[in-house]
Design a protein around this motif. Structure first.
Motif, PDB file in Angstrom:
ATOM      1  N   SER A 199       0.880  -1.168   0.000  1.00 19.75           N
ATOM      2  CA  SER A 199       0.000   0.000   0.000  1.00 19.75           C
ATOM      3  C   SER A 199       0.916   1.217   0.000  1.00 19.75           C
ATOM      4  CB  SER A 199      -0.919  -0.022   1.220  1.00 19.75           C
ATOM      5  OG  SER A 199      -0.162   0.002   2.410  1.00 19.75           O
ATOM      6  N   LYS A 200       0.339   2.384   0.155  1.00 20.14           N
ATOM      7  CA  LYS A 200       1.148   3.603   0.102  1.00 20.14           C
ATOM      8  C   LYS A 200       2.293   3.541   1.121  1.00 20.14           C
ATOM      9  CE  LYS A 200       1.035   8.551   0.388  1.00 20.14           C
ATOM     10  NZ  LYS A 200       0.415   9.696   0.991  1.00 20.14           N
ATOM     11  N   ASP A 201       3.499   3.617   0.631  1.00 17.06           N
ATOM     12  CA  ASP A 201       4.726   3.627   1.438  1.00 17.06           C
ATOM     13  C   ASP A 201       4.998   2.319   2.184  1.00 17.06           C
ATOM     14  OD1 ASP A 201       5.046   6.309   0.705  1.00 17.06           O
ATOM     15  OD2 ASP A 201       4.000   7.022   2.486  1.00 17.06           O
ATOM     16  N   ARG A 202       4.196   1.304   1.986  1.00 23.31           N
ATOM     17  CA  ARG A 202       4.402   0.040   2.704  1.00 23.31           C
ATOM     18  C   ARG A 202       4.878  -1.031   1.722  1.00 23.31           C
ATOM     19  NH1 ARG A 202       0.700  -2.403   7.419  1.00 23.31           N
ATOM     20  NH2 ARG A 202       2.179  -3.991   8.008  1.00 23.31           N
ATOM     21  N   TYR A 203       5.956  -1.715   2.111  1.00 20.88           N
ATOM     22  CA  TYR A 203       6.568  -2.710   1.234  1.00 20.88           C
ATOM     23  C   TYR A 203       6.771  -4.027   1.968  1.00 20.88           C
ATOM     24  CZ  TYR A 203       7.378   1.025  -2.027  1.00 20.88           C
ATOM     25  OH  TYR A 203       7.191   2.057  -2.911  1.00 20.88           O
ATOM     26  N   ARG A 204       6.507  -5.114   1.248  1.00 18.32           N
ATOM     27  CA  ARG A 204       6.723  -6.465   1.767  1.00 18.32           C
ATOM     28  C   ARG A 204       8.075  -6.966   1.315  1.00 18.32           C
ATOM     29  NH1 ARG A 204       1.238  -9.108  -0.407  1.00 18.32           N
ATOM     30  NH2 ARG A 204      -0.138  -8.402   1.245  1.00 18.32           N
ATOM     31  N   PHE A 205       8.755  -7.622   2.226  1.00 16.72           N
ATOM     32  CA  PHE A 205       9.986  -8.328   1.917  1.00 16.72           C
ATOM     33  C   PHE A 205       9.677  -9.801   2.130  1.00 16.72           C
ATOM     34  CE2 PHE A 205      11.526  -4.142   2.400  1.00 16.72           C
ATOM     35  CZ  PHE A 205      12.794  -4.056   1.852  1.00 16.72           C
ATOM     36  N   TRP A 206       9.536 -10.546   1.026  1.00 10.54           N
ATOM     37  CA  TRP A 206       9.186 -11.959   1.083  1.00 10.54           C
ATOM     38  C   TRP A 206      10.395 -12.791   1.477  1.00 10.54           C
ATOM     39  CZ3 TRP A 206       4.269 -13.423   0.714  1.00 10.54           C
ATOM     40  CH2 TRP A 206       3.365 -12.597   0.049  1.00 10.54           C
ATOM     41  N   GLY A 207      10.165 -13.796   2.312  1.00  8.72           N
ATOM     42  CA  GLY A 207      11.207 -14.756   2.662  1.00  8.72           C
ATOM     43  C   GLY A 207      12.355 -14.176   3.464  1.00  8.72           C
ATOM     44  N   LEU A 208      12.133 -13.066   4.131  1.00  6.31           N
ATOM     45  CA  LEU A 208      13.194 -12.414   4.896  1.00  6.31           C
ATOM     46  C   LEU A 208      13.469 -13.200   6.169  1.00  6.31           C
ATOM     47  CD1 LEU A 208      14.981  -9.863   4.937  1.00  6.31           C
ATOM     48  CD2 LEU A 208      13.216  -8.771   6.291  1.00  6.31           C
ATOM     49  N   GLY A 209      14.708 -13.557   6.366  1.00  8.67           N
ATOM     50  CA  GLY A 209      15.092 -14.314   7.550  1.00  8.67           C
ATOM     51  C   GLY A 209      16.093 -13.561   8.396  1.00  8.67           C
ATOM     52  N   LEU A 210      16.351 -14.115   9.549  1.00 10.29           N
ATOM     53  CA  LEU A 210      17.303 -13.511  10.480  1.00 10.29           C
ATOM     54  C   LEU A 210      18.692 -13.402   9.854  1.00 10.29           C
ATOM     55  CD1 LEU A 210      17.491 -12.404  13.339  1.00 10.29           C
ATOM     56  CD2 LEU A 210      18.043 -14.690  14.131  1.00 10.29           C
ATOM     57  N   SER A 211      19.071 -14.407   9.070  1.00  9.06           N
ATOM     58  CA  SER A 211      20.393 -14.371   8.430  1.00  9.06           C
ATOM     59  C   SER A 211      20.488 -13.231   7.413  1.00  9.06           C
ATOM     60  CB  SER A 211      20.701 -15.703   7.750  1.00  9.06           C
ATOM     61  OG  SER A 211      19.724 -15.985   6.771  1.00  9.06           O
ATOM     62  N   ASP A 212      19.374 -12.926   6.725  1.00 11.81           N
ATOM     63  CA  ASP A 212      19.363 -11.799   5.779  1.00 11.81           C
ATOM     64  C   ASP A 212      19.561 -10.480   6.518  1.00 11.81           C
ATOM     65  OD1 ASP A 212      18.758 -13.403   3.510  1.00 11.81           O
ATOM     66  OD2 ASP A 212      16.649 -13.442   4.116  1.00 11.81           O
ATOM     67  N   ILE A 213      18.879 -10.352   7.630  1.00 12.22           N
ATOM     68  CA  ILE A 213      18.982  -9.113   8.414  1.00 12.22           C
ATOM     69  C   ILE A 213      20.401  -8.953   8.945  1.00 12.22           C
ATOM     70  CG2 ILE A 213      18.177  -7.919  10.488  1.00 12.22           C
ATOM     71  CD1 ILE A 213      15.412  -9.248   9.943  1.00 12.22           C
ATOM     72  N   ASP A 214      20.979 -10.037   9.451  1.00  6.16           N
ATOM     73  CA  ASP A 214      22.351  -9.966   9.970  1.00  6.16           C
ATOM     74  C   ASP A 214      23.361  -9.674   8.868  1.00  6.16           C
ATOM     75  OD1 ASP A 214      21.516 -10.397  12.569  1.00  6.16           O
ATOM     76  OD2 ASP A 214      21.845 -12.572  12.483  1.00  6.16           O
ATOM     77  N   ALA A 215      23.170 -10.277   7.701  1.00  5.78           N
ATOM     78  CA  ALA A 215      24.110 -10.078   6.596  1.00  5.78           C
ATOM     79  C   ALA A 215      24.042  -8.670   6.011  1.00  5.78           C
ATOM     80  CB  ALA A 215      23.849 -11.110   5.499  1.00  5.78           C
ATOM     81  N   HIS A 216      22.885  -8.017   6.142  1.00  8.55           N
ATOM     82  CA  HIS A 216      22.681  -6.675   5.586  1.00  8.55           C
ATOM     83  C   HIS A 216      22.234  -5.724   6.698  1.00  8.55           C
ATOM     84  CE1 HIS A 216      22.872  -8.362   1.504  1.00  8.55           C
ATOM     85  NE2 HIS A 216      22.200  -9.378   2.015  1.00  8.55           N
ATOM     86  N   GLU A 217      22.946  -5.784   7.811  1.00  6.40           N
ATOM     87  CA  GLU A 217      22.559  -5.036   9.007  1.00  6.40           C
ATOM     88  C   GLU A 217      22.431  -3.534   8.752  1.00  6.40           C
ATOM     89  OE1 GLU A 217      24.316  -3.992  13.393  1.00  6.40           O
ATOM     90  OE2 GLU A 217      24.718  -5.994  12.582  1.00  6.40           O
TER      91      GLU A 217
END
Length: 163
Positions: free
Chosen positions: A123-141
């Motif tokens: 929706s307006k200004d809201r974005y989904r990140f599909w399949g996002l895992g903890l390892s993705d967040i840590d790798a792209h902190e």
């Protein structure tokens, strides 16, 4: 549309044209797919466990520049700033392993895409990140720290407009 559907639509267009000029044509209903439609690329078919969702939520809270409260419903964990309305900053969904953020900056969206993510507008200004895992967040902190900061900023600006 899939290739089969696209070809079927072209065939129907030809039949429609033949009908316009008075030719007799046989029209059959379009077949309904028997198998479920495939999920977009990168989506895991299994749901995240409750523990996985909480780990992701906790990691996102750690990256925030503001205090975010956590509230779990049946389908997601909401990371909030303040009280409703306009308080959900980030949601970690149970279904299809997705995390939603508010992002206004096109530069930040391009940066996420450059790092291999495919943010999908919800929706307006809201974005989904599909399949996002903890390892993705840590790798792209650094990227996710910036995204969480942006999400908080969007909600804060919406809250100030309501007052």
């Amino acid at each position: 549309m899939t290739r089969d559907t696209d070809a079927r639509m072209k065939e129907l267009d030809k039949k429609e044209e033949m009908m316009r000029v008075g030719k007799v044509v046989k029209i059959e209903p379009m077949p309904k797919p028997v198998v479920p439609l495939p999920l977009p690329t990168g989506i895991l078919r299994s749901e995240m466990t409750r523990d996985d969702r909480w780990k992701i939520a906790d990691r996102i809270v750690d990256l925030s520049n503001q205090v975010l409260s956590r509230e779990e419903s049946g389908i997601h964990i909401a990371l909030r700033i303040g009280f409703p309305p306009n308080s959900n900053t980030v949601t970690v969904s149970k279904r299809a392993n997705r995390v939603c953020f508010f992002i206004r900056s096109m530069d930040l969206l391009r940066k996420a895409e450059a790092e291999g993510f495919k943010p999908e507008p919800r929706s307006k200004d809201r974005y989904r990140f599909w399949g996002l895992g903890l390892s993705d967040i840590d790798a792209h902190e650094a990227l996710f720290r910036e995204i969480v900061k942006e999400s908080v900023s969007v909600i804060m600006s919406r809250r100030s407009k309501k007052n």
